[in-house]
Write a protein that holds these residues in place. Structure first.
Motif, short mmCIF file in Angstrom:
data_model
loop_
_atom_site.label_atom_id
_atom_site.label_comp_id
_atom_site.label_asym_id
_atom_site.label_seq_id
_atom_site.Cartn_x
_atom_site.Cartn_y
_atom_site.Cartn_z
N ALA A 1 1.29 6.46 -9.04
CA ALA A 1 0.74 5.56 -8.03
C ALA A 1 -0.73 5.29 -8.32
CB ALA A 1 0.89 6.19 -6.65
N THR A 2 -1.11 4.03 -8.29
CA THR A 2 -2.52 3.68 -8.50
C THR A 2 -3.27 3.78 -7.17
OG1 THR A 2 -1.81 1.37 -8.29
CG2 THR A 2 -2.21 2.20 -10.50
N ASP B 1 0.81 -1.22 0.00
CA ASP B 1 0.00 0.00 0.00
C ASP B 1 0.85 1.27 0.00
OD1 ASP B 1 1.00 -0.28 2.51
OD2 ASP B 1 -0.89 0.16 3.56
N TYR C 1 2.47 4.55 -0.89
CA TYR C 1 2.08 5.59 -1.85
C TYR C 1 3.16 6.66 -1.91
CZ TYR C 1 -0.15 9.65 -3.85
OH TYR C 1 -0.42 10.74 -4.64
N PRO D 1 -3.39 -1.25 -4.73
CA PRO D 1 -2.27 -2.07 -5.18
C PRO D 1 -2.69 -2.92 -6.38
CG PRO D 1 -2.60 -2.28 -2.81
CD PRO D 1 -3.79 -1.55 -3.35
N ARG E 1 1.59 -0.30 -5.50
CA ARG E 1 0.90 0.84 -6.10
C ARG E 1 1.86 1.66 -6.96
NH1 ARG E 1 -2.10 4.02 -1.44
NH2 ARG E 1 -2.85 5.17 -3.28
#
Ligand code: ZN
Length: 206
Positions: free
Chosen positions: A106-107, A31, A33, A110, A168
């Motif tokens: 970054a998405t 996770d 970021y 994840p 991510r």
């Protein structure tokens, strides 16, 4: 410019012409970021990346002057091209015929990237985890129950065998084949400082 590595193999197979091999760096905590500019600034500070160019609507970067200080090419590698050829540069970039970098934005959640046919393994009981069960990890809660030992495990605690990850953020270095080169400790440390966590790497063609 070509890196001074021994020329003792050639890669003329059709796969090389159709897809781009990549060395991918990622933060191991799924996770993690980081806003795009922060990663770019960290890489610029290391002189790891230089000028930006566009490839298929995405921002890519040419390698910087210290690129080879942070990436070690191993043993029997072909000569590594670090600069775009003067002719047909776009096609060369798309197929990874020279090294360049892509920093993924970054998405929100994840996401899984893994080489076809590969499976991560539970470090506790050595059971291979099916990719189908990993796909369900593309949600906010990134844990699964190992089908072998039934323990709840996080993706970063699986043995990914350098074949994939869930993250991510990804930093793709195009033009590097499976096992051809490894990132240096300083690069991984600096990336780790940037996100306050450990980074690792895998190889993929996608
Ligand atoms: Zn297990």
């Amino acid at each position: 410019m070509a890196a001074a590595v021994p020329e003792c193999a050639t890669f003329d197979d059709p796969v090389r012409l159709m897809s781009a091999p990549k060395l991918v760096l990622y933060p191991t905590a799924a996770d993690t970021y980081l806003a795009g500019p922060a990663l770019r600034h960290a890489l610029e500070k290391l002189n790891f990346i230089s000028t930006q160019f566009q490839l298929d609507g995405q921002s890519h970067y040419h390698t910087g002057p210290a690129f080879l200080d942070h990436i070690s090419f191993l043993g029997c590698s072909p000569a590594i091209a670090l600069e775009a050829p003067t002719q047909d540069a776009e096609s060369a970039a798309r197929t990874g015929r020279f090294c360049h970098l892509h920093l993924h934005e970054a998405t929100k959640l994840p996401r899984l990237r893994i080489r076809p046919g590969q499976r991560p393994r539970c470090r506790q009981c050595r059971t291979d985890i099916e990719p189908e069960s990993l796909l369900s990890l593309n949600s906010a809660s990134v844990t699964l129950n190992c089908p072998g030992c039934r323990r709840e495990i996080e993706p970063e605690r699986l043995n990914w065998r350098q074949s994939g990850a869930i993250a991510r953020i990804f930093l793709d270095i195009w033009g590097i084949h499976n096992g051809e080169a490894v990132p240096g400790d300083l690069l991984l440390q600096q990336l780790g400082h940037t996100t306050s966590g450990r980074w690792d790497f895998f190889y993929i063609e996608d």
